[in-house]
Design an enzyme around this catalytic site. Structure first.
Site, short mmCIF file in Angstrom:
data_model
loop_
_atom_site.label_atom_id
_atom_site.label_comp_id
_atom_site.label_asym_id
_atom_site.label_seq_id
_atom_site.Cartn_x
_atom_site.Cartn_y
_atom_site.Cartn_z
N LYS A 126 27.29 27.96 18.97
CA LYS A 126 26.16 27.81 19.90
C LYS A 126 25.78 29.18 20.43
CE LYS A 126 23.78 24.34 21.66
NZ LYS A 126 23.60 22.97 21.19
N ASP A 166 17.50 24.47 20.97
CA ASP A 166 18.12 23.68 22.03
C ASP A 166 17.12 23.81 23.19
OD1 ASP A 166 20.98 22.37 22.66
OD2 ASP A 166 20.37 23.40 24.47
N1 GLU Z 1 20.94 21.89 19.86
C1 GLU Z 1 21.12 20.69 19.10
C2 GLU Z 1 22.44 20.05 19.47
O1 GLU Z 1 22.84 20.10 20.62
C3 GLU Z 1 20.88 20.85 17.61
C4 GLU Z 1 21.66 21.92 16.92
C5 GLU Z 1 21.24 22.15 15.47
O2 GLU Z 1 20.34 21.49 14.97
O3 GLU Z 1 21.88 23.01 14.86
O4 GLU Z 1 23.12 19.45 18.69
#
Ligand code: GLU
Length: 446
Positions: A126, A166
């Site tokens: 992340k 996100d």
């Molecule tokens: N931010 C999204 C999550 O919390 C998606 C992440 C992604 O698609 O890599 O899962």
């Protein structure tokens, strides 16, 4: 939690001081793991827990940029590459003023298990920045994204680490980030980012996937009690990508969704939310939820400040942000006849709220299971990029539906196997954890 787990947990807390959201996410997973550790002493022997809590790599960097007034601005960028046992690091980027290491690590930690639950070959990571896109011009957002990528590019790649969106990072930001990556590397490496636009490597259904997936997960939970969405009174928080698509899907299944919110307040629309109007205001005009009340007319009340969780509902879909729904809200919702909660956001319910829902026997789908549809569809986007193909909406939605049904099934089966039927928190944590732990064991001490 047994003594050994407590000791490991406390050591994680001690080594990561002040990262309260990370502590909360770690604690929640550890609370589910005692029965698994008892059956698998090999995990303790290989220090799997200690290793899983320590990111493989953490990158923190300066992001300088110039605003429209010609003034230099400095933000802080992050990428936490948490675990690559199952595939390249995968997870979104969050641009929000609240972002600091503790938020990125909580999100990255959750992502490890969420991604494992999808059954797709993706590790957990992340990132983000304490940049606030709100009120910034397109040109400012572009300059920020270009500066952010000028550092990030050296750490990512389709086989290494694949960021996506996100909070605060949507199609516009992914476009600017991809353009800069392409320019620096001189590679059209489609699979380096997901959430791209349709027509240049993006996947159909990716924009809808998180919200749709959360509703599909809730639908599977409701089925176990012989119920459906038809006729439910649903409360949704947030008005971003996840919330809007959750509202659309729930209404298509016959529910009436009566709420949406943003950081300024919330609306209650007793006629059911007009999704197209909401999309127009939030996604096209980048306006406020208060504008919805003005434009929609008499069925709507707008409540500045306050919480959407003060409104009666039978199904709650928290789709805004972490710790938005606390124990007082939970108690109120239970009094008003709540039967199910599915977390569209990451960790939107506090630990105390989650405990109340579980004690009351409410169907409770934790984010790492219920909102996994977004990242799962990102993995489908990577698959299309790798084969230079583009699937139809119908085919992609079918794949998403299968994945969500499977996640529900494996969480339910694992909870049953460990003597906690109906406990999706335990099911998700144990099943997600053991998938990662088994791969780590096989790959040796790294
Ligand atoms: N931010 C999204 C999550 O919390 C998606 C992440 C992604 O698609 O890599 O899962």
């Amino acid at each position: 939690m047994d003594a050994q787990l407590l000791e490991i947990r406390d050591e994680v807390f001690r080594r990561n001081p002040g990262e309260t959201e990370f502590h909360q996410a770690v604690n929640e997973v550890f609370e589910s793991l005692a029965p698994l550790s008892a059956r698998h002493p090999e995990y303790a022997n290989a220090a799997i827990l200690q290793r899983i809590c320590e990111p493989e790599r953490q990158i923190i960097f300066r992001v300088p940029w110039v605003d429209d007034a010609g003034k230099v601005q400095i933000n802080r960028g992050f990428r936490v590459e948490f675990n690559s046992a199952l595939g390249p690091y995968k997870g979104g980027l969050r641009f929000h003023p609240s972002v600091y290491l503790g938020i990125v690590k909580f999100l990255g930690f959750e992502q490890i298990f969420k991604n494992a639950l999808t059954g797709m070959p993706i590790g957990g990571g992340k990132g983000g920045a304490d940049f606030d896109p709100r009120g910034k011009s397109d040109a400012e957002v572009m300059r920020f994204c270009q500066s952010f990528m000028t550092e990030l590019y050296r750490h990512i790649g389709e086989y290494t680490d694949v960021p996506a969106g996100d909070i605060g990072v949507g199609g516009r930001e992914i476009g600017y980030l991809f353009g800069q990556y392409k320019r620096i590397t001189n590679r059209y490496e489609s699979g380096v980012l997901t959430g791209k636009g349709i027509g240049w490597g993006g996947s159909l259904v990716r924009p809808e996937a998180t919200g749709y997936g959360a509703v599909l997960f809730a639908q599977e939970m409701l089925k176990t009690r012989g119920q459906t969405f038809d006729g439910q009174r649903v409360s949704v928080s947030g008005s971003g990508n996840v919330a809007i698509n959750a509202i659309a899907k729930a209404q298509s299944l016959g529910a009436k969704v009566v709420t949406a919110s943003d950081s300024g307040g919330y609306i209650v629309d007793e006629a059911g939310i007009d999704v197209e109007l909401l999309r127009q205001i939030k996604e096209v005009e980048r306006g406020r939820i208060s504008d919805y009340a003005v434009r929609r007319g008499s069925s709507v009340s707008y409540v500045p400040d306050g919480s959407v969780w003060d409104v009666d509902a039978t199904v709650a879909l928290p789709c805004a942000t972490q710790n938005e729904l606390n124990d007082k809200h939970a108690a109120r919702l239970l009094d008003s006849g709540l039967i199910a909660v599915a977390e569209g956001a990451n960790m939107p319910c506090t630990a105390e709220a989650t405990a109340l829902f579980q004690e009351a026997g409410t169907l409770f789908g934790p984010g790492k299971a219920a909102n996994a549809g977004g990242v799962a569809t990102s993995a489908l986007e990577m698959q299309q990029n790798a084969s230079r193909d583009a699937w139809t909406f119908e085919h992609t939605e079918e794949r998403l539906t299968d994945i969500m049904v499977n996640i529900h099934e494996s969480c339910a089966a694992t909870a049953e196997e460990y003597g906690m039927p109906g406990n999706y928190v335990a099911g998700a944590n144990i099943d997600g954890f053991r998938r990662v732990a088994d791969a780590m064991l096989a790959q040796g001490l790294i």
